[in-house]
Design an enzyme around this catalytic site. Sequence first.
Site, PDB file in Angstrom:
ATOM      1  N   TYR A  66      36.800  43.571  26.999  1.00  0.00           N
ATOM      2  CA  TYR A  66      35.650  43.480  27.913  1.00  0.00           C
ATOM      3  C   TYR A  66      35.717  44.641  28.904  1.00  0.00           C
ATOM      4  CZ  TYR A  66      35.202  38.594  26.329  1.00  0.00           C
ATOM      5  OH  TYR A  66      35.045  37.453  25.589  1.00  0.00           O
ATOM      6  N   PHE A  77      38.639  38.045  23.351  1.00  0.00           N
ATOM      7  CA  PHE A  77      37.663  37.010  23.708  1.00  0.00           C
ATOM      8  C   PHE A  77      37.973  36.295  25.024  1.00  0.00           C
ATOM      9  CE2 PHE A  77      37.000  37.338  19.081  1.00  0.00           C
ATOM     10  CZ  PHE A  77      35.623  37.554  19.056  1.00  0.00           C
TER      11      PHE A  77
END
Length: 229
Positions: A66, A77
């Site tokens: 991210y 994730f």
Amino acid sequence: MANELTWHDVLAEEKQQPYFLNTLQTVASERQSGVTIYPPQKDVFNAFRFTELGDVKVVILGQDPYHGPGQAHGLAFSVRPGIAIPPSLLNMYKELENTIPGFTRPNHGYLESWARQGVLLLNTVLTVRAGQAHSHASLGWETFTDKVISLINQHREGVVFLLWGSHAQKKGAIIDKQRHHVLKAPHPSPLSAHRGFFGCNHFVLANQWLEQRGETPIDWMPVLPAESE
């Protein structure tokens, strides 16, 4: 025994390869020049820290860390406690709610408890510049994570690989399906989840496979470290 091998045993040589040293040097240089890189340096290899090679039961392949503030911490994730749950993970929780009896969606996206049970949450690229998706895609990380997958393929047996989306499926093409259990579906991203991620039943199928092998299934309910003590 093969499952007593550690990441250090099998990766020490790879970590001396010129391409890998160049990757680390490039990332370090960018950090030193003031570029914000995620995850923080201490977290880049957390997937390997939390899930030792001999403990790997399930591999979930992500793509890129991210790239928003405070999100990435080295597990695909997953986000740190207190950070909003990203859309792909929210869809993973929806699939869990729909398929695992008693699963209730947690109010966080921190997946360390999965990793501690043997779920290797591996991004194929391990760093990213803030706000720039795929900005480190060509640095050499892909070569390293290809090696990681080939080592799991070689040294372990009966691992479940959850390959979501074309990137993960291409990455996992080398896996020996006679030795391991490979499950494929579209990516849980909002762009593709409705094309077959929802209803893929992968979390249930993974546990069924583990139980058939006499192994403890994964408790897919993510718990924060303080809750599990």
